[in-house]
Design an enzyme around this catalytic site. Structure first.
Site, PDB file in Angstrom:
ATOM      1  N   ASP A   1      55.281  58.610  -2.931  1.00  0.00           N
ATOM      2  CA  ASP A   1      55.100  57.821  -4.251  1.00  0.00           C
ATOM      3  C   ASP A   1      53.808  57.262  -4.303  1.00  0.00           C
ATOM      4  O   ASP A   1      53.686  56.414  -5.119  1.00  0.00           O
ATOM      5  CB  ASP A   1      56.449  56.941  -4.356  1.00  0.00           C
ATOM      6  CG  ASP A   1      57.671  57.455  -4.384  1.00  0.00           C
ATOM      7  OD1 ASP A   1      57.810  58.615  -4.897  1.00  0.00           O
ATOM      8  OD2 ASP A   1      58.686  56.791  -3.764  1.00  0.00           O
TER       9      ASP A   1
ATOM     10  N   LYS B   1      50.804  61.230  -5.978  1.00  0.00           N
ATOM     11  CA  LYS B   1      50.332  62.561  -5.560  1.00  0.00           C
ATOM     12  C   LYS B   1      50.358  63.417  -6.923  1.00  0.00           C
ATOM     13  O   LYS B   1      49.425  64.308  -7.140  1.00  0.00           O
ATOM     14  CB  LYS B   1      51.062  63.095  -4.564  1.00  0.00           C
ATOM     15  CG  LYS B   1      50.820  62.336  -3.218  1.00  0.00           C
ATOM     16  CD  LYS B   1      51.835  62.775  -2.386  1.00  0.00           C
ATOM     17  CE  LYS B   1      53.427  62.881  -2.454  1.00  0.00           C
ATOM     18  NZ  LYS B   1      53.909  61.348  -2.360  1.00  0.00           N
TER      19      LYS B   1
ATOM     20  N   GLY C   1      59.616  63.342  -6.018  1.00  0.00           N
ATOM     21  CA  GLY C   1      59.597  63.170  -7.426  1.00  0.00           C
ATOM     22  C   GLY C   1      58.128  62.555  -7.956  1.00  0.00           C
ATOM     23  O   GLY C   1      57.541  61.599  -7.427  1.00  0.00           O
ATOM     24  N   HIS C   2      57.564  63.444  -8.720  1.00  0.00           N
ATOM     25  CA  HIS C   2      56.016  63.355  -9.106  1.00  0.00           C
ATOM     26  C   HIS C   2      56.074  63.178 -10.573  1.00  0.00           C
ATOM     27  O   HIS C   2      56.540  64.127 -11.217  1.00  0.00           O
ATOM     28  CB  HIS C   2      55.178  64.679  -8.541  1.00  0.00           C
ATOM     29  CG  HIS C   2      55.505  64.685  -7.198  1.00  0.00           C
ATOM     30  ND1 HIS C   2      55.040  65.994  -6.477  1.00  0.00           N
ATOM     31  CD2 HIS C   2      55.770  64.063  -6.028  1.00  0.00           C
ATOM     32  CE1 HIS C   2      55.360  65.946  -5.157  1.00  0.00           C
ATOM     33  NE2 HIS C   2      55.815  64.687  -4.898  1.00  0.00           N
TER      34      HIS C   2
ATOM     35  N   GLN D   1      56.310  63.584  -0.197  1.00  0.00           N
ATOM     36  CA  GLN D   1      56.446  62.460   1.015  1.00  0.00           C
ATOM     37  C   GLN D   1      55.309  61.831   1.258  1.00  0.00           C
ATOM     38  O   GLN D   1      54.102  62.163   0.509  1.00  0.00           O
ATOM     39  CB  GLN D   1      57.192  62.702   1.840  1.00  0.00           C
ATOM     40  CG  GLN D   1      58.741  63.123   1.413  1.00  0.00           C
ATOM     41  CD  GLN D   1      59.029  64.433   1.150  1.00  0.00           C
ATOM     42  OE1 GLN D   1      58.579  65.505   1.633  1.00  0.00           O
ATOM     43  NE2 GLN D   1      59.713  64.708  -0.144  1.00  0.00           N
TER      44      GLN D   1
HETATM   45  P1  GDP Z   1      54.101  60.912  -6.155  1.00  0.00           P
HETATM   46  O1  GDP Z   1      55.618  61.066  -5.626  1.00  0.00           O
HETATM   47  O2  GDP Z   1      53.136  60.589  -4.920  1.00  0.00           O
HETATM   48  O3  GDP Z   1      53.816  61.885  -7.120  1.00  0.00           O
HETATM   49  O4  GDP Z   1      54.355  59.496  -7.034  1.00  0.00           O
HETATM   50  P2  GDP Z   1      55.206  59.041  -8.002  1.00  0.00           P
HETATM   51  O5  GDP Z   1      54.956  59.918  -9.010  1.00  0.00           O
HETATM   52  O6  GDP Z   1      56.581  59.109  -7.401  1.00  0.00           O
HETATM   53  O7  GDP Z   1      54.833  57.619  -8.317  1.00  0.00           O
HETATM   54  C1  GDP Z   1      53.791  57.135  -8.881  1.00  0.00           C
HETATM   55  C2  GDP Z   1      53.861  56.356 -10.179  1.00  0.00           C
HETATM   56  O8  GDP Z   1      52.943  55.775 -10.417  1.00  0.00           O
HETATM   57  C3  GDP Z   1      54.227  57.380 -11.208  1.00  0.00           C
HETATM   58  O9  GDP Z   1      55.115  56.733 -12.187  1.00  0.00           O
HETATM   59  C4  GDP Z   1      52.839  57.536 -11.766  1.00  0.00           C
HETATM   60  O10 GDP Z   1      52.876  57.829 -13.283  1.00  0.00           O
HETATM   61  C5  GDP Z   1      52.204  56.157 -11.540  1.00  0.00           C
HETATM   62  N1  GDP Z   1      50.853  56.247 -11.437  1.00  0.00           N
HETATM   63  C6  GDP Z   1      50.008  57.093 -10.889  1.00  0.00           C
HETATM   64  N2  GDP Z   1      48.812  56.750 -10.786  1.00  0.00           N
HETATM   65  C7  GDP Z   1      48.595  55.365 -11.369  1.00  0.00           C
HETATM   66  C8  GDP Z   1      47.723  54.440 -11.478  1.00  0.00           C
HETATM   67  O11 GDP Z   1      46.657  54.531 -11.047  1.00  0.00           O
HETATM   68  N3  GDP Z   1      48.055  53.186 -11.938  1.00  0.00           N
HETATM   69  C9  GDP Z   1      49.335  53.116 -12.662  1.00  0.00           C
HETATM   70  N4  GDP Z   1      49.707  51.781 -13.129  1.00  0.00           N
HETATM   71  N5  GDP Z   1      50.501  53.990 -12.349  1.00  0.00           N
HETATM   72  C10 GDP Z   1      50.207  55.180 -11.916  1.00  0.00           C
HETATM   73  P1  IMO Z   2      57.489  61.746  -3.125  1.00  0.00           P
HETATM   74  O1  IMO Z   2      56.961  63.135  -2.886  1.00  0.00           O
HETATM   75  C1  IMO Z   2      59.500  58.503  -1.261  1.00  0.00           C
HETATM   76  C2  IMO Z   2      62.579  59.051   1.514  1.00  0.00           C
HETATM   77  C3  IMO Z   2      63.975  58.839   1.222  1.00  0.00           C
HETATM   78  C4  IMO Z   2      64.295  58.367   2.543  1.00  0.00           C
HETATM   79  C5  IMO Z   2      63.799  59.416   3.572  1.00  0.00           C
HETATM   80  C6  IMO Z   2      64.629  60.553   3.955  1.00  0.00           C
HETATM   81  O2  IMO Z   2      57.882  61.532  -4.354  1.00  0.00           O
HETATM   82  O3  IMO Z   2      56.577  60.957  -2.423  1.00  0.00           O
HETATM   83  P2  IMO Z   2      65.533  62.756   2.359  1.00  0.00           P
HETATM   84  O4  IMO Z   2      66.197  62.854   1.243  1.00  0.00           O
HETATM   85  O5  IMO Z   2      64.001  63.206   2.681  1.00  0.00           O
HETATM   86  O6  IMO Z   2      66.186  63.187   3.657  1.00  0.00           O
HETATM   87  O7  IMO Z   2      65.311  61.188   2.550  1.00  0.00           O
HETATM   88  O8  IMO Z   2      62.531  59.819   2.974  1.00  0.00           O
HETATM   89  N1  IMO Z   2      62.008  60.090   0.606  1.00  0.00           N
HETATM   90  C7  IMO Z   2      60.945  59.614   0.026  1.00  0.00           C
HETATM   91  N2  IMO Z   2      60.416  58.493  -0.433  1.00  0.00           N
HETATM   92  N3  IMO Z   2      58.686  59.728  -1.969  1.00  0.00           N
HETATM   93  C8  IMO Z   2      59.544  60.947  -1.604  1.00  0.00           C
HETATM   94  O9  IMO Z   2      58.874  61.796  -2.133  1.00  0.00           O
HETATM   95  C9  IMO Z   2      60.617  60.970  -0.743  1.00  0.00           C
HETATM   96  N4  IMO Z   2      61.258  61.943  -0.186  1.00  0.00           N
HETATM   97  C10 IMO Z   2      62.092  61.501   0.625  1.00  0.00           C
HETATM   98  O10 IMO Z   2      64.104  57.746   0.318  1.00  0.00           O
HETATM   99  O11 IMO Z   2      63.904  57.189   2.949  1.00  0.00           O
HETATM  100 MG    MG Z   3      57.301  60.291  -5.854  1.00  0.00          MG
END
Ligand code: GDP
Ligand code: IMO
Ligand code: MG
Length: 429
Positions: free
Chosen positions: A13, A16, A40-41, A223
């Site tokens: 999270d 990415k 979850g992106h 991840q």
């Molecule tokens: P990922 O799993 O690495 O793709 O990250 P996620 O999408 O799960 O979580 C990142 C969250 O932060 C998302 O809701 C993005 O829209 C948000 N986000 C990404 N870059 C920025 C930033 O520079 N500032 C803020 N405030 N939010 C951001």
């Molecule tokens: P993105 O790509 C954050 C965590 C779960 C749990 C552990 C194992 O959005 O960064 P799993 O279902 O993979 O067997 O769970 O890994 N986890 C993540 N945490 N971002 C993710 O993906 C994750 N994918 C799995 O919360 O701790």
């Molecule tokens: Mg994510």
């Protein structure tokens, strides 16, 4: 170096998806190489929000998107995600989406097992996403998996299904569950096979062609390094290798093709699920950062744990993953704080550590050593040039760069695609 590999350098999270979407306009293909729909992106483009779990983040910009063999594929989740995005106006067809025909398939029995184990573990649970990821990877390495290419031969699947079900029936019996209903499972597979096969192909061949044509490939990790099955906070990890090295094996291109490694790093730290987290904040400051950063999971909606930036783990991740440069995201979330802290080392039973030890008990016990810096009152939100950042934010970024021994290539200042500061272009570096 024409190609770029994006990986998360913390516990996932890191942002990415946003960075991959932004870079995708400079790439000719985006490739997922591990994980599954546990990812979850979130992408935000002109105020429109797109949530992706399985599809590469290049799909929204129309870039050729490839799901590599290292991914575990839930066919029903893929169909639901394709339909959801089509509903948002995104075009998805066999021209812009390719799926490796040697991907292992996540079946409903994997999701069952994931849930049963987590429920039985009680407070010792991993806190998985409940998507069946771990059990599906187990069947892959156990050489029992059903793969995408098998869906073209469902009438000959019986011996394979027998082996798989014999294994699952034994596990299910341990949880007082009935044996797998094979006919129902086959029926479900018959219902989804055509949809999946429409996109399936030997993607290594497609990538070979793309590479020969001199195209730029962007590898999209899911991840983060601290969730890696080998290098992460074992056993509180996911079941795949999340490090950059997986890009080659998980897509079918050699390690000489994966190029610049861009580590995505959040300006603070978050984690979702159980496991050690040395800089975790369980106070009002942490609550405030979590609220400003909207730290709720894209996949499960769970609240993410929040803490200060941990330079020790990021330095370690950058080393393990051979990170060339980082994208520092969510710097805007730290706006308005009186002071910001960075963890520069750990104390454990009287010793000082400059790395994260491997043993789970040590990881749980280490105490962070902090360096405190002045915060900044001005807003960084939406800044698109380094010159627009307040002096103390610049100092923070420079200190992060120094401590992790890796240069900052990009800074992200909001969820919006274009609120991104480019300092070094990974495709040109
Ligand atoms: P990922 O799993 O690495 O793709 O990250 P996620 O999408 O799960 O979580 C990142 C969250 O932060 C998302 O809701 C993005 O829209 C948000 N986000 C990404 N870059 C920025 C930033 O520079 N500032 C803020 N405030 N939010 C951001
Ligand atoms: P993105 O790509 C954050 C965590 C779960 C749990 C552990 C194992 O959005 O960064 P799993 O279902 O993979 O067997 O769970 O890994 N986890 C993540 N945490 N971002 C993710 O993906 C994750 N994918 C799995 O919360 O701790
Ligand atoms: Mg994510």
């Amino acid at each position: 170096m024409a190609n770029v590999t994006v990986i998360g350098a913390q516990w996932g999270d890191e942002g990415k998806g946003k960075i991959v979407d932004w870079l995708a306009s400079r790439a000719d293909a985006v490739v997922r190489f591990q994980g599954g729909h546990n990812a979850g992106h979130t992408l935000v483009i002109d105020g429109n929000v797109y949530k992706l779990s399985l599809l590469p983040s290049g799909i929204v910009s129309g870039t050729l998107s490839i799901i590599g063999n290292g991914v575990v594929l839930d066919p029903w989740a893929l169909k639901a995600e394709v339909e959801k995005l089509e509903g948002q106006g995104v075009t998805i067809n066999a021209d812009n989406l390719a799926l490796a025909d040697n991907c292992p398939v996540i079946l409903p029995i994997h999701r069952d097992l994931d849930g049963l184990r987590e429920a039985a573990a009680g407070s010792g649970k991993i806190g998985t996403t409940g998507r069946g990821i771990g059990p599906a990877y187990e069947d892959k390495v156990g050489r029992r998996a059903i793969r995408v290419c098998d869906l073209a031969h469902l009438d000959h699947l019986e011996p394979q299904l027998d082996r798989l079900c014999a294994h699952h029936d034994a596990l299910r019996a341990g949880f007082d569950q009935p044996p797998v209903d094979r006919e129902a499972l086959l029926e479900e597979l018959r219902g989804i096979a055509d949809f999946v096969l429409h996109f399936a192909q030997p993607v290594w061949k497609r990538l070979k062609k793309v590479r020969k044509a001199g195209a730029k490939i962007l590898f999209e990790g899911a991840q983060g390094v601290l969730l890696d099955i080998d290098h992460g906070t074992y056993p509180f990890v996911t079941s795949s290798n999340t490090v950059s090295g997986t890009a080659a094996a998980g897509s079918g291109l050699g390690p000489n093709s994966t190029g610049y490694v861009l580590g995505i790093v959040k300006a603070y730290t978050t984690r979702v699920g159980s496991g050690p987290f040395p800089t975790e904040l369980e106070d009002e400051v942490g609550k405030g950062i979590g609220e400003r950063g909207h730290e709720f999971g894209t996949v499960t909606g769970r609240q993410r744990r929040v803490g200060w930036f941990d330079a020790v783990i990021v330095r370690q991740s950058c080393s393990i993953s051979g990170v060339t440069g980082i994208a520092l995201t969510k710097i805007d979330v730290l706006d308005g704080l009186d002071e910001v802290k960075i963890c520069t080392g750990y104390r454990l039973r009287g010793n000082v550590y400059d790395y994260f030890p491997s043993h789970a008990a040590d990881q749980a016990e280490v105490e962070p050593i902090y360096e405190t810096m002045d915060g900044w009152k001005e807003s960084t939100a939406g800044a698109r040039s380094f010159a627009d950042l307040p002096a103390n934010a610049v100092k923070y970024i420079q200190r992060v760069q120094e401590l992790i021994e890796t240069p900052v290539a990009l800074v992200s200042t909001s969820p919006e695609r274009d609120d991104t500061i480019l300092m070094r272009d990974p495709f040109l570096d």
